[in-house]
Design a protein around this motif. Structure first.
Motif, mmCIF file in Angstrom:
data_model
loop_
_atom_site.group_PDB
_atom_site.id
_atom_site.type_symbol
_atom_site.label_atom_id
_atom_site.label_comp_id
_atom_site.label_asym_id
_atom_site.label_seq_id
_atom_site.Cartn_x
_atom_site.Cartn_y
_atom_site.Cartn_z
ATOM 1 N N LEU A 1 5.868 -9.451 -1.099
ATOM 2 C CA LEU A 1 5.948 -8.221 -1.874
ATOM 3 C C LEU A 1 6.147 -8.593 -3.336
ATOM 4 C CD1 LEU A 1 6.192 -5.120 -2.100
ATOM 5 C CD2 LEU A 1 8.651 -5.381 -1.717
ATOM 6 N N GLY A 2 5.248 -8.153 -4.189
ATOM 7 C CA GLY A 2 5.361 -8.390 -5.620
ATOM 8 C C GLY A 2 5.638 -7.096 -6.356
ATOM 9 N N LYS A 3 6.560 -7.121 -7.329
ATOM 10 C CA LYS A 3 6.938 -5.915 -8.061
ATOM 11 C C LYS A 3 6.957 -6.193 -9.560
ATOM 12 C CE LYS A 3 10.716 -5.668 -5.512
ATOM 13 N NZ LYS A 3 12.002 -5.212 -4.933
ATOM 14 N N GLY A 4 6.560 -5.214 -10.336
ATOM 15 C CA GLY A 4 6.596 -5.339 -11.791
ATOM 16 C C GLY A 4 6.820 -3.977 -12.424
ATOM 17 N N GLY B 1 5.003 -0.845 -10.546
ATOM 18 C CA GLY B 1 3.914 -1.175 -9.640
ATOM 19 C C GLY B 1 4.348 -2.215 -8.632
ATOM 20 N N GLN B 2 3.727 -2.177 -7.445
ATOM 21 C CA GLN B 2 4.035 -3.187 -6.444
ATOM 22 C C GLN B 2 2.797 -3.492 -5.597
ATOM 23 O OE1 GLN B 2 7.271 -1.471 -4.104
ATOM 24 N NE2 GLN B 2 5.865 -0.810 -2.495
ATOM 25 N N TYR B 3 2.774 -4.732 -5.085
ATOM 26 C CA TYR B 3 1.669 -5.200 -4.242
ATOM 27 C C TYR B 3 2.260 -5.754 -2.953
ATOM 28 C CZ TYR B 3 -1.980 -8.262 -2.414
ATOM 29 O OH TYR B 3 -2.887 -8.889 -1.588
ATOM 30 N N PHE B 4 1.732 -5.278 -1.813
ATOM 31 C CA PHE B 4 2.187 -5.698 -0.494
ATOM 32 C C PHE B 4 1.109 -6.564 0.134
ATOM 33 C CE2 PHE B 4 3.299 -4.370 4.063
ATOM 34 C CZ PHE B 4 4.312 -5.322 4.146
ATOM 35 N N GLY B 5 1.424 -7.853 0.329
ATOM 36 C CA GLY B 5 0.412 -8.808 0.757
ATOM 37 C C GLY B 5 -0.076 -8.634 2.177
ATOM 38 N N LEU B 6 0.715 -8.006 3.053
ATOM 39 C CA LEU B 6 0.315 -7.884 4.459
ATOM 40 C C LEU B 6 -0.973 -7.096 4.618
ATOM 41 C CD1 LEU B 6 1.062 -8.407 7.447
ATOM 42 C CD2 LEU B 6 2.284 -6.209 7.407
ATOM 43 N N ASN B 7 -1.127 -6.025 3.842
ATOM 44 C CA ASN B 7 -2.336 -5.202 3.968
ATOM 45 C C ASN B 7 -3.017 -4.960 2.619
ATOM 46 O OD1 ASN B 7 -0.657 -3.318 2.721
ATOM 47 N ND2 ASN B 7 -0.236 -2.199 4.618
ATOM 48 N N ASP B 8 -2.674 -5.805 1.626
ATOM 49 C CA ASP B 8 -3.276 -5.690 0.291
ATOM 50 C C ASP B 8 -3.055 -4.313 -0.328
ATOM 51 O OD1 ASP B 8 -4.260 -8.302 0.220
ATOM 52 O OD2 ASP B 8 -6.058 -7.728 1.340
ATOM 53 N N GLY B 9 -1.911 -3.711 -0.045
ATOM 54 C CA GLY B 9 -1.605 -2.389 -0.590
ATOM 55 C C GLY B 9 -1.018 -2.480 -1.987
ATOM 56 N N LEU C 1 -0.634 0.688 7.389
ATOM 57 C CA LEU C 1 0.116 1.817 6.853
ATOM 58 C C LEU C 1 0.406 1.629 5.368
ATOM 59 C CD1 LEU C 1 2.816 2.645 9.572
ATOM 60 C CD2 LEU C 1 0.951 4.128 8.804
ATOM 61 N N ALA C 2 0.188 2.686 4.596
ATOM 62 C CA ALA C 2 0.533 2.684 3.172
ATOM 63 C C ALA C 2 1.994 3.101 3.020
ATOM 64 C CB ALA C 2 -0.380 3.649 2.415
ATOM 65 N N PRO C 3 2.586 2.911 1.855
ATOM 66 C CA PRO C 3 3.960 3.388 1.632
ATOM 67 C C PRO C 3 4.028 4.910 1.701
ATOM 68 C CG PRO C 3 3.267 1.854 -0.095
ATOM 69 C CD PRO C 3 2.043 2.229 0.670
ATOM 70 N N THR C 4 5.191 5.410 2.087
ATOM 71 C CA THR C 4 5.467 6.837 1.946
ATOM 72 C C THR C 4 5.701 7.120 0.472
ATOM 73 O OG1 THR C 4 6.500 6.877 4.134
ATOM 74 C CG2 THR C 4 6.959 8.732 2.656
#
Length: 777
Positions: free
Chosen positions: A462-465, A485-493, A541-544
């Motif tokens: 999980l990357g956050k900025g 902004g954030q990037y979730f590597g498991l599903n490229d979200g 699944l995307a974030p809520t």
């Protein structure tokens, strides 16, 4: 009650043993720029009532010696900065009073203008302008019913609902407590509670220790860009530094356990320092001596440790090392009289939960206008649970076993640069590696054998900025515009979320605040790794997500009386629901101890929360204070069946009234009394389908009536008496906190016997006397 009255009389009689000479102590600390944390030399610090004063040195440090114990107003003034008054600061004989006071630079200074001294009651976070306040630990410890738990202290604030004697969940504005971000020393941390079993967001006993915390920030919505991956709010905790000049110790015994702490300088006084605090379960210790504690064979065992090392250097800034963690386990023995808040009494349950975080920080002032802070940390949360049938006191068939471990390794950096008194740029970035190891087996409804629900050993990044621009058009108007902004590597979200908040002072005593922003939160990692037929059906699944809007009004009705009103609206979307029409939604996650292991979820659920919050607060003056909060709200959601329903957290109203008084009976001896009344709307629940439960042999609910029935309102009255002795260079504090004084039977949950269909009500804790003794020297 006669025993309590006699105890109070005996304690009051003991005042004759107190020395006539009032003990004295040192008040010291550091003054810094609020935006850049740069130490401010030349600031004037004074106690007007005593005629004492001092100026800060080149490190921004001040020292006031021989201050009589008691409460004092402390004023800080510096050219070019807004003056601050800290009111009713407690000074004790057994421990030096150490303060960290940030000052805000003035934008416009007019000759001959009247100087207004601010109280310093705002949030610690410099970017939080709306829906935020500070949690003063010393103030919170006065409150009845809190059990020295920061989470329970926060439940006194407007917009927060507790109404649960067994768990300290923080329910903000009708949101799930799973939507709260916990942060310590700038690092996101897991649920900081003992017995934080899989699927629970709170716990009966906290790992957090009020004796190690300093003033922290509590945010209830529309938070600024430096907080992310949260829907409901944020609790930003800060550990205090140990005393760098002398060794100090603490011994304490109470509800949270036996406790011992030591702090002091590392090497020569005046430089590095350490702080270590350890607690062990009181009930477990007493039980180990062979004494009965009224819990039978079910004995909660826990211990926790908190530590911090502060290492300032001449040229390389300041290094910090911190750690906090807890070990806990409990063994529920079934029996006819064993039904309680945590176990139905039908099964034998063995539960172990361990939680911890350790980190390294480094802060550095590149210049008076530029400040940077880095961190690296590792945290772990572990839960193990075994559930067995029990017949004739013999362990029967295993019904469930769980082995859960989540390790998070994180690092990040933050940079603040103040161009001038009007403009400041803040940026930050962090990365987090999450490693989940989990095996969950249970007997499904209608089956006889264990089925493997999850067997995962996977990781995800999980990357956050974030970035925020703060502009002050004048001393009376502050504006924040940022993006997270954030990037979730498991599903490229990836998500990008704009944030905006502002504050405008209508006059010296009135102000308006506005907060707007988009917010999101990833699902719990175990949701993504739910397997069905060998595939991860929830992986994409995307974030809520949620849109927050908050409008607030704040007015000082007198020098020490404050009124605040906030109204808000939250539109929630992309909540995970089932593909087939049903009432299920992950927005209700955290209402129970169990985990909703649902496959094939998709982001099609919605929700909405809106309400009004009122606060009337009388700050401590001449020994008297009170706090009244009224929260009126509505919280609804839609599952995949597109029917609007109450959420599990829709109490609709919460009223808290807290009032207290302190008396100085004799020099060095004081008495306090605090009373709190809490009223909240009853919890919504789904009724059992009794006939279907008996027919199938497992619990069946009337899903078409999800959250349609309601418990009676929650009511609790707490009454607390406290006593403080100042003896030489020591301080002794004793309190007895009578919780649920009327012994009201507030309902906790309902259970059903799958063989007979008989429904039973499980009540919350009745009258509970919490006694605590503390000795500092």
């Amino acid at each position: 009650m006669k025993m309590i009255f006699a105890l109070c009389l005996s304690v009051l009689a003991a005042k004759n043993l107190v020395a006539q000479t009032l003990p004295k102590q040192t008040v010291k600390g550091v003054i810094t720029d609020k935006s850049t944390h740069f130490p401010l030399p030349g600031a004037a610090v004074s106690i007007p009532a005593l005629g004492k004063g001092a100026a800060t040195n080149e490190k921004g440090e001040f020292r006031l010696a021989d201050v009589p114990v008691g409460r004092h107003n402390i004023q800080v003034n510096m050219m070019g900065y807004e003056p601050v008054m800290l009111q009713m600061v407690e000074v004790n004989a057994g421990k030096e009073t150490v303060l960290e006071i940030p000052l805000t630079e003035t934008v416009i200074t007019l000759k001959g203008a009247e100087v207004t001294v601010k109280r310093g009651e705002g949030p610690v976070s410099p970017l939080a302008l709306a829906s935020a306040r500070q949690l003063n630990i010393e103030e919170g410890m006065r409150y009845a019913g809190t059990r020295n738990d920061p989470a329970r202290m926060a439940q006194n604030f407007a917009g927060v609902s507790g109404a649960n004697d067994g768990r300290n969940d923080i329910i903000i504005r009708g949101n799930s407590p799973a939507g709260v971000l916990w942060r310590a020393e700038g690092v996101d941390i897991p649920n900081p509670n003992h017995f934080s079993t899989f699927g629970a967001t709170g716990g009966p006993v906290t790992i957090l220790n009020t004796n190690t915390l300093r003033t922290s920030s509590f945010l209830t919505g529309a938070f600024p860009a430096d907080y992310g991956n949260a829907l409901a709010g944020a609790f930003d905790l800060r550990l205090r530094n140990g005393n760098k000049d002398r060794y100090e110790m603490l011994a304490q015994v109470g509800f949270n356990g036996f406790e011992a702490a030591v702090e002091g300088p590392i090497g020569k006084p005046g430089g590095a320092s350490f702080l270590v605090d350890y607690r062990y379960s009181l009930i477990a210790a007493v039980h180990a001596l062979g004494l009965s504690v009224g819990t039978g064979a079910t004995v909660p065992k826990y211990q926790d440790l908190t530590m911090k090392i502060n290492l300032p250097t001449k040229r390389a800034g300041t290094f910090g090392v911190f750690a906090m963690g807890g070990l806990s386990n409990i063994h529920f023995i079934p029996g006819e009289d064993s039904t309680d808040l945590y176990n139905s009494g039908k099964y034998e349950v063995l539960t172990t939960s361990n939680t911890g975080v350790a980190g390294l920080t480094h802060s550095f002032n590149f210049s008076p206008k530029t400040y940077g802070r880095a961190f690296a940390a590792i945290s772990a949360a572990e839960s193990k649970m075994d559930n067995f049938e029990n017949k004739d006191e013999i362990r029967g068939k295993r019904r469930m076993d769980l082995d859960y471990s989540l390790i998070r390794t994180s690092f990040g950096y933050r940079l603040d640069h103040k161009f001038n008194a009007r403009n400041q740029l803040s940026v930050g970035a962090s990365g987090e590696k999450m490693q989940l190891d989990m095996r969950n087996r249970r007997i499904k409804d209608g089956d006889d054998d264990l089925s493997e629900m999850v067997n995962a050993s996977n990781g995800a990044w999980l990357g956050k900025g974030w970035m925020n621009w703060q502009h002050r058009a004048g001393n009376d108007f502050t504006f924040n515009a940022g993006v997270y902004g954030q990037y979730f590597g498991l599903n490229d979200g990836f998500v990008a979320e704009p944030r905006l908040n502002m504050k405008y002072d209508l006059s010296k005593k009135q102000s308006l605040t506005l907060g707007l922003g988009l917010h999101s939160q990833l699902q719990q990692l175990e949701v993504y790794y739910n397997e069905t037929g060998g595939s991860l059906t929830n992986k994409d699944l995307a974030p809520t997500r949620a849109m927050h809007a908050v409008l607030g009004y704040d007015q000082l009705l007198g020098e020490r009386l404050r009124f605040k009103a906030e109204t808000y609206y939250q539109h929630i979307y992309d909540a995970p629901v089932e593909r087939a029409p049903s009432s299920f939604s992950l927005l209700n996650y955290g209402a129970d101890f169990g985990f909703p292991d649902k496959p094939n979820l998709f982001n099609n659920g919605t929700g909405r929360n809106y309400g009004l919050e009122l606060t009337l607060e009388k700050f401590l003056h001449k020994g008297f204070y009170f706090l009244f909060t009224q929260s009126l709200f509505d919280s609804k959601y839609q599952g995949s069946d597109k029917t609007w329903r109450n959420t599990a957290f829709n109490a609709q109203y919460v009223t808290n009234f807290l009032i207290g008084r302190e008396w100085t009976v004799k020099p060095g001896f004081s008495v306090g009394a605090d009373s709190k009344v809490s009223v909240a709307g009853g919890q919504w629940y789904t009724p059992f389908n009794e006939s279907a439960t008996v027919e199938k042999g497992y619990v069946v609910y009337q899903e078409d009536k999800a959250y349609s029935l309601r418990n009676d309102m929650y009511f609790r009255w707490d009454l607390k008496f406290s006593f403080t002795w100042e003896l030489g260079r020591t301080t002794q504090k004793f309190f007895i906190d009578l919780q649920n004084l009327t012994n009201r039977k507030n309902i906790y949950t309902r259970t059903i016997d799958t063989e007979t269909g008989v429904v039973k009500q499980v009540n919350q804790i009745g009258l509970f006397p919490n006694v605590n003794y503390q000795f500092t020297f």
